[in-house]
Design an enzyme around this catalytic site. Structure first.
Site, PDB file in Angstrom:
ATOM      1  N   GLU A   1       3.650  24.231  39.971  1.00  0.00           N
ATOM      2  CA  GLU A   1       2.537  24.803  39.681  1.00  0.00           C
ATOM      3  C   GLU A   1       2.600  26.110  39.517  1.00  0.00           C
ATOM      4  O   GLU A   1       3.325  26.834  40.043  1.00  0.00           O
ATOM      5  CB  GLU A   1       1.480  24.606  40.838  1.00  0.00           C
ATOM      6  CG  GLU A   1       0.267  24.870  40.772  1.00  0.00           C
ATOM      7  CD  GLU A   1      -0.510  24.027  39.540  1.00  0.00           C
ATOM      8  OE1 GLU A   1      -0.501  23.031  39.576  1.00  0.00           O
ATOM      9  OE2 GLU A   1      -0.597  24.759  38.574  1.00  0.00           O
TER      10      GLU A   1
ATOM     11  N   LYS B   1      10.586  27.446  38.061  1.00  0.00           N
ATOM     12  CA  LYS B   1       9.422  27.693  38.742  1.00  0.00           C
ATOM     13  C   LYS B   1      10.064  28.920  39.498  1.00  0.00           C
ATOM     14  O   LYS B   1       9.157  29.792  39.840  1.00  0.00           O
ATOM     15  CB  LYS B   1       8.885  26.602  39.854  1.00  0.00           C
ATOM     16  CG  LYS B   1       8.020  26.997  40.834  1.00  0.00           C
ATOM     17  CD  LYS B   1       6.697  27.454  40.316  1.00  0.00           C
ATOM     18  CE  LYS B   1       5.901  28.292  41.256  1.00  0.00           C
ATOM     19  NZ  LYS B   1       4.684  27.559  41.676  1.00  0.00           N
TER      20      LYS B   1
ATOM     21  N   CYS C   1       4.065  32.905  47.647  1.00  0.00           N
ATOM     22  CA  CYS C   1       5.180  32.468  46.751  1.00  0.00           C
ATOM     23  C   CYS C   1       6.297  33.349  46.681  1.00  0.00           C
ATOM     24  O   CYS C   1       7.512  33.113  46.613  1.00  0.00           O
ATOM     25  CB  CYS C   1       4.525  31.973  45.567  1.00  0.00           C
ATOM     26  SG  CYS C   1       3.930  30.307  45.585  1.00  0.00           S
ATOM     27  N   PHE C   2       5.977  34.737  46.199  1.00  0.00           N
ATOM     28  CA  PHE C   2       6.950  35.723  45.732  1.00  0.00           C
ATOM     29  C   PHE C   2       8.107  35.516  46.490  1.00  0.00           C
ATOM     30  O   PHE C   2       9.326  35.524  46.240  1.00  0.00           O
ATOM     31  CB  PHE C   2       6.452  36.908  45.152  1.00  0.00           C
ATOM     32  CG  PHE C   2       5.691  37.066  44.032  1.00  0.00           C
ATOM     33  CD1 PHE C   2       5.783  35.938  43.124  1.00  0.00           C
ATOM     34  CD2 PHE C   2       5.097  38.243  43.257  1.00  0.00           C
ATOM     35  CE1 PHE C   2       5.162  35.805  41.911  1.00  0.00           C
ATOM     36  CE2 PHE C   2       4.522  38.209  42.291  1.00  0.00           C
ATOM     37  CZ  PHE C   2       4.422  36.920  41.462  1.00  0.00           C
TER      38      PHE C   2
HETATM   39  C1  UDX Z   1       2.044  25.207  49.307  1.00  0.00           C
HETATM   40  C2  UDX Z   1       3.511  25.774  49.250  1.00  0.00           C
HETATM   41  O1  UDX Z   1       3.451  27.103  49.847  1.00  0.00           O
HETATM   42  C3  UDX Z   1       3.944  26.064  47.865  1.00  0.00           C
HETATM   43  O2  UDX Z   1       5.187  26.487  48.054  1.00  0.00           O
HETATM   44  C4  UDX Z   1       3.836  25.160  46.793  1.00  0.00           C
HETATM   45  O3  UDX Z   1       4.171  25.662  45.703  1.00  0.00           O
HETATM   46  C5  UDX Z   1       2.593  24.320  46.913  1.00  0.00           C
HETATM   47  O4  UDX Z   1       1.979  23.967  48.224  1.00  0.00           O
HETATM   48  P1  UDX Z   1      -0.342  25.782  49.392  1.00  0.00           P
HETATM   49  O5  UDX Z   1      -1.036  24.879  48.689  1.00  0.00           O
HETATM   50  O6  UDX Z   1      -0.849  27.388  49.105  1.00  0.00           O
HETATM   51  O7  UDX Z   1       1.100  25.990  48.964  1.00  0.00           O
HETATM   52  O8  UDX Z   1      -0.133  25.775  50.715  1.00  0.00           O
HETATM   53  P2  UDX Z   1      -1.263  25.517  52.062  1.00  0.00           P
HETATM   54  O9  UDX Z   1      -2.403  26.070  51.498  1.00  0.00           O
HETATM   55  O10 UDX Z   1      -0.520  25.723  53.395  1.00  0.00           O
HETATM   56  O11 UDX Z   1      -1.441  23.906  51.917  1.00  0.00           O
HETATM   57  C6  UDX Z   1      -0.403  22.963  52.371  1.00  0.00           C
HETATM   58  C7  UDX Z   1      -1.095  21.837  53.175  1.00  0.00           C
HETATM   59  O12 UDX Z   1      -0.403  20.487  53.450  1.00  0.00           O
HETATM   60  C8  UDX Z   1      -1.924  22.404  54.510  1.00  0.00           C
HETATM   61  O13 UDX Z   1      -3.190  21.970  54.554  1.00  0.00           O
HETATM   62  C9  UDX Z   1      -1.167  21.436  55.756  1.00  0.00           C
HETATM   63  O14 UDX Z   1      -2.091  21.019  56.583  1.00  0.00           O
HETATM   64  C10 UDX Z   1      -0.750  20.258  54.587  1.00  0.00           C
HETATM   65  N1  UDX Z   1       0.245  19.464  55.127  1.00  0.00           N
HETATM   66  C11 UDX Z   1       1.562  19.749  55.659  1.00  0.00           C
HETATM   67  C12 UDX Z   1       0.318  17.972  55.413  1.00  0.00           C
HETATM   68  O15 UDX Z   1      -0.820  17.354  55.360  1.00  0.00           O
HETATM   69  N2  UDX Z   1       1.323  17.311  56.042  1.00  0.00           N
HETATM   70  C13 UDX Z   1       2.441  17.699  56.394  1.00  0.00           C
HETATM   71  O16 UDX Z   1       3.243  17.171  56.690  1.00  0.00           O
HETATM   72  C14 UDX Z   1       2.391  19.413  56.020  1.00  0.00           C
HETATM   73  C1  UDX Z   2       2.215  33.807  41.807  1.00  0.00           C
HETATM   74  C2  UDX Z   2       2.387  33.382  40.325  1.00  0.00           C
HETATM   75  O1  UDX Z   2       1.845  34.414  39.359  1.00  0.00           O
HETATM   76  C3  UDX Z   2       2.113  32.055  39.997  1.00  0.00           C
HETATM   77  O2  UDX Z   2       2.402  31.479  38.795  1.00  0.00           O
HETATM   78  C4  UDX Z   2       2.786  31.085  40.941  1.00  0.00           C
HETATM   79  O3  UDX Z   2       2.488  29.548  40.854  1.00  0.00           O
HETATM   80  C5  UDX Z   2       2.429  31.339  42.520  1.00  0.00           C
HETATM   81  O4  UDX Z   2       2.754  32.770  42.592  1.00  0.00           O
HETATM   82  P1  UDX Z   2      -0.186  34.399  43.311  1.00  0.00           P
HETATM   83  O5  UDX Z   2       0.750  34.432  44.540  1.00  0.00           O
HETATM   84  O6  UDX Z   2      -1.115  33.562  43.299  1.00  0.00           O
HETATM   85  O7  UDX Z   2       0.692  33.773  41.915  1.00  0.00           O
HETATM   86  O8  UDX Z   2      -0.400  35.731  42.644  1.00  0.00           O
HETATM   87  P2  UDX Z   2      -0.033  37.211  41.479  1.00  0.00           P
HETATM   88  O9  UDX Z   2      -1.135  37.202  40.657  1.00  0.00           O
HETATM   89  O10 UDX Z   2       1.189  36.396  40.954  1.00  0.00           O
HETATM   90  O11 UDX Z   2       0.182  38.307  42.345  1.00  0.00           O
HETATM   91  C6  UDX Z   2       1.301  38.323  43.625  1.00  0.00           C
HETATM   92  C7  UDX Z   2       1.286  39.471  43.974  1.00  0.00           C
HETATM   93  O12 UDX Z   2       1.744  40.625  43.265  1.00  0.00           O
HETATM   94  C8  UDX Z   2      -0.188  40.041  44.609  1.00  0.00           C
HETATM   95  O13 UDX Z   2      -0.039  40.673  45.806  1.00  0.00           O
HETATM   96  C9  UDX Z   2      -0.630  40.993  43.465  1.00  0.00           C
HETATM   97  O14 UDX Z   2      -1.555  42.040  43.842  1.00  0.00           O
HETATM   98  C10 UDX Z   2       0.912  41.750  43.079  1.00  0.00           C
HETATM   99  N1  UDX Z   2       0.838  42.301  41.738  1.00  0.00           N
HETATM  100  C11 UDX Z   2       0.761  41.668  40.609  1.00  0.00           C
HETATM  101  C12 UDX Z   2       1.328  43.596  41.711  1.00  0.00           C
HETATM  102  O15 UDX Z   2       1.345  44.312  42.760  1.00  0.00           O
HETATM  103  N2  UDX Z   2       1.373  44.432  40.380  1.00  0.00           N
HETATM  104  C13 UDX Z   2       0.831  43.351  39.517  1.00  0.00           C
HETATM  105  O16 UDX Z   2       1.080  43.864  38.203  1.00  0.00           O
HETATM  106  C14 UDX Z   2       0.663  42.090  39.480  1.00  0.00           C
END
Ligand code: UDX
Ligand code: UDX
Length: 463
Positions: free
Chosen positions: A162, A221, A277-278
Site C-alpha cells: 500500500e 515498498k 511506516c518510515f
Molecule cells: C499496518 C502495518 O503497520 C503496516 O506496516 C502495513 O503496511 C499495513 O498494516 P495499519 O493498518 O496502519 O498498518 O495498522 P493498524 O492500524 O495497527 O491495523 C492493524 C489491525 O490488525 C489492528 O486493528 C489489529 O487489531 C489487527 N490485527 C492484528 C488482527 O486482526 N489480527 C492480528 O493477528 C493482528
Molecule cells: C508514508 C508514505 O508516504 C506512504 O506512501 C506509505 O504507504 C506509508 O508511509 P504516511 O506515513 O502516512 O505515509 O505519511 P507521509 O505523508 O509520508 O509523512 C510521513 C512523515 O514525514 C510525517 O510526519 C510528515 O509530517 C513528515 N514530512 C513529510 C515532513 O516532515 N516533511 C515533508 O516534506 C514531508
C-alpha cells in the site's frame, strides 16, 4: 478466477480505507474486513458513520455508501476466510521489542498467525495478498506455512503493498500513482496476478498497474519509504546548517525543488518525520542489509533515522535553551499531537518525543489537537516507559479549545501542520500569554512576520 468475495484481516489505517474503496468501486464483490479487536469493529459498524475509528477526509462518506451493501466489518475471522477467494493480510508488523533483531527487525508474529489461521480454515484454493509492509522474502515464509500446515489446498501469494499516505488515503486510493502487484512467475502465479489486476482495473488505468515478481514488489515498498524519509532527513539536515549560516531552509527547498531532477515534494523541513511506516521500514531495511553482511548499506540508511532523532531532540533542546535554560513548571502549549495533519494517528509522532524531553525538564505541557484524545496522548507517552503514568498525568494536560490551551503559557510549539492553526486570532493568543511570549514553529507553518509584528518571539525550524 473472477473474484466475488474478498476478506481482509486487519481493520486498521491500511485495511479499513483500502477495503472501503474496493467495495465502493466493485459493488458486485463482497468485501469483509475482520479484526481481532472487537472494539475497533464495533466502531466501524457504529450507526453514526462519523464514529468510525479512523479519521480520514472523505472516508466516512465512502463507508456510508458501501457498508451493509457489499462492505462488512466483523470479528468472525474464520467464517470470512472460509468464504473468500482472495484474502488480504493487513495486520500490523511493528518493530520487534524482544529477542534477536530487537529494535530493528519487523515482528512478523501476527503475519504468521494469520497464515496459520488461513491454512487451518481454508477448504478451497485461495489467493493470499500481502498488504502489510513486509521484509523482502516474507512471502516465502507465508508460502511455507500455508503449504505445510494446510489441508492440501492450493495457495497463491501476491505482494500488493500500500502506498497511501494517511490524511490523503481516500484520494491516494482513488487515483494512485501506481498499483504494484508482485507474484510468482509460474502460470498459476500469473493467473493470480490477473485476478487482482482485474479488481483494480475497475478504476485504475491499466498503465498505472505495475506487475513484478514478489521480491521486487516487497522490496519496492521499503525502498519507496526509505527514499521519502531520506528526503525529509536531508532537508532537515540542511535546516540546522541554515540556522547557523543565515540561509532560510524554505528558500533553499524552493530553489532546489525547481530543479526537475530533484522535484518539489517532500522537502519541507520539520521537527522530524513520524508515522507508522518510515522509521519501522528503514530499521527493517537496515536489519535486512545487516543479515546479508552489507554493513555499508545498513549504515547508509541508518543515518536517515539518526538524523531524524537528532532533529526532534534539537527542537526540544532549543526550546529549553531559549527559555533561559529552565522550563521547570513553565506552561508550554503544543499545537498538534498527530504525526501529520488530517489524521488522528499518533504513531511515532515527533510531539511524543518533544513532550518526553520537556517533561524530563519538568515543564507543564498543555496540548491541543483537533483529532487526538487526551487518553491517546498519555498512552503514547506511557508507552515510552521513561517515567510513571502518574508523573505523565501530572505534567501533561489537554484542552478542547486552543485559546484555553495557550492561556498563560510561556511558549507555544507547533508540532503538527493542521491548517486551522493559521486561522487563529493570534493577537488574542498573544494577549493571553506570559511575556515574553515565544512560538517555536516545528512545521514552518505560520506567518512568522505577522507573529513578530504582534510581539511574539518567533522561531521556525531552519531560519
Ligand atoms: C499496518 C502495518 O503497520 C503496516 O506496516 C502495513 O503496511 C499495513 O498494516 P495499519 O493498518 O496502519 O498498518 O495498522 P493498524 O492500524 O495497527 O491495523 C492493524 C489491525 O490488525 C489492528 O486493528 C489489529 O487489531 C489487527 N490485527 C492484528 C488482527 O486482526 N489480527 C492480528 O493477528 C493482528
Ligand atoms: C508514508 C508514505 O508516504 C506512504 O506512501 C506509505 O504507504 C506509508 O508511509 P504516511 O506515513 O502516512 O505515509 O505519511 P507521509 O505523508 O509520508 O509523512 C510521513 C512523515 O514525514 C510525517 O510526519 C510528515 O509530517 C513528515 N514530512 C513529510 C515532513 O516532515 N516533511 C515533508 O516534506 C514531508
Amino acid at each position: 478466477m473472477k473474484i466475488t468475495n474478498i476478506c481482509c484481516i486487519g481493520a486498521g489505517y491500511v485495511g479499513g480505507p483500502t477495503m472501503a474503496i474496493i467495495a465502493q468501486k466493485c459493488p458486485d464483490i463482497k468485501v469483509t474486513v475482520v479484526d481481532l479487536n472487537e472494539d475497533r469493529i464495533a466502531k466501524w459498524n457504529d450507526t453514526d458513520v462519523n464514529n468510525i475509528p479512523i479519521y480520514e477526509p472523505g472516508l466516512s462518506e465512502v463507508v456510508a455508501e458501501a457498508r451493509g451493501r457489499n462492505l462488512f466489518f466483523s470479528t468472525e475471522v474464520d467464517k470470512a476466510i472460509d468464504e473468500a477467494q482472495m484474502i488480504f493480510i493487513s495486520v500490523n508488523t511493528p518493530t520487534k521489542t524482544y529477542g534477536s533483531g530487537k529494535g530493528m527487525a519487523a515482528d512478523l508474529k501476527y503475519i504468521e498467525l494469520c497464515a496459520r489461521q488461513i491454512a487451518r480454515v481454508s477448504k478451497q484454493d485461495k489467493i493470499v495478498v500481502e498488504k502489510s509492509t513486509l521484509p523482502v522474502r516474507t512471502a516465502s515464509a507465508i508460502k511455507n506455512i500455508l503449504h505445510n500446515t494446510g489441508n492440501g489446498v492450493q495457495f497463491q501469494i501476491l505482494s500488493n503493498p500500500e502506498f497511501l499516505a494517511e490524511g490523503t488515503a481516500v484520494e491516494d486510493l482513488l487515483a494512485p500513482d501506481r498499483v504494484l502487484i508482485g507474484g510468482d512467475t509460474t502460470e498459476e502465479g500469473q493467473s493470480a496476478i490477473k485476478s487482482l489486476v482485474d479488481v483494480y482495473s475497475r478504476w485504475v488505468p491499466s498503465e498505472r498497474i505495475l506487475t513484478t515478481n514478489v521480491w521486487s514488489s516487497e522490496l519496492s515498498k521499503l525502498t519507496a519509504n526509505a527514499f521519502l524519509a531520506q528526503r525529509v532527513s536531508s532537508i532537515n539536515a540542511m535546516s540546522e546548517l541554515c540556522e547557523k549560516t543565515g540561509a532560510d531552509v524554505s528558500e533553499v527547498a524552493k530553489a532546489i525543488g525547481m530543479d526537475s531532477r530533484i522535484g518539489s515534494k517532500f522537502l519541507k523541513a520539520s521537527v522530524g518525520f513520524g508515522g507508522s511506516c518510515f522509521q519501522k521500514d528503514i530499521l527493517n531495511l537496515v536489519y535486512i542489509a545487516k543479515t546479508y553482511g552489507l554493513n555499508e548499506v545498513a549504515d547508509y540508511w541508518e543515518q536517515v533515522i539518526i538524523m531524524n532523532d537528532h532533529q526532534k531532540r534539537r527542537f526540544s533542546k532549543n526550546i529549553v535553551a531559549t527559555l533561559y535554560n529552565t522550563v521547570a513548571d513553565k506552561k508550554i502549549t503544543f499545537l498538534g499531537w498527530a504525526f501529520k495533519k488530517d489524521t488522528n494517528d499518533t504513531r511515532e509522532s515527533a510531539a511524543i518525543y518533544v513532550a518526553d524531553d520537556l517533561v524530563f525538564e519538568q515543564a507543564k505541557i498543555a496540548v491541543y489537537d483537533p483529532k487526538v484524545s487526551h487518553k491517546q496522548m498519555l498512552s503514547d507517552l506511557n508507552y515510552l516507559e521513561t517515567r510513571t503514568k502518574e508523573e505523565n498525568d501530572k505534567f501533561v494536560s489537554s484542552f478542547e479549545d486552543p485559546y484555553e490551551a495557550c492561556k498563560e503559557a510561556h511558549a507555544i510549539a507547533v508540532l503538527t501542520e493542521w491548517d486551522e492553526f493559521n486561522e487563529y486570532d493570534w493577537q488574542r493568543i498573544y494577549d493571553s500569554m506570559l511575556k515574553p511570549a515565544f512560538v517555536f514553529d516545528g512545521r514552518n507553518l505560520l506567518d512568522g512576520k505577522k507573529l513578530q509584528a504582534i510581539g511574539f518571539h518567533y522561531q521556525e525550524i531552519g531560519s
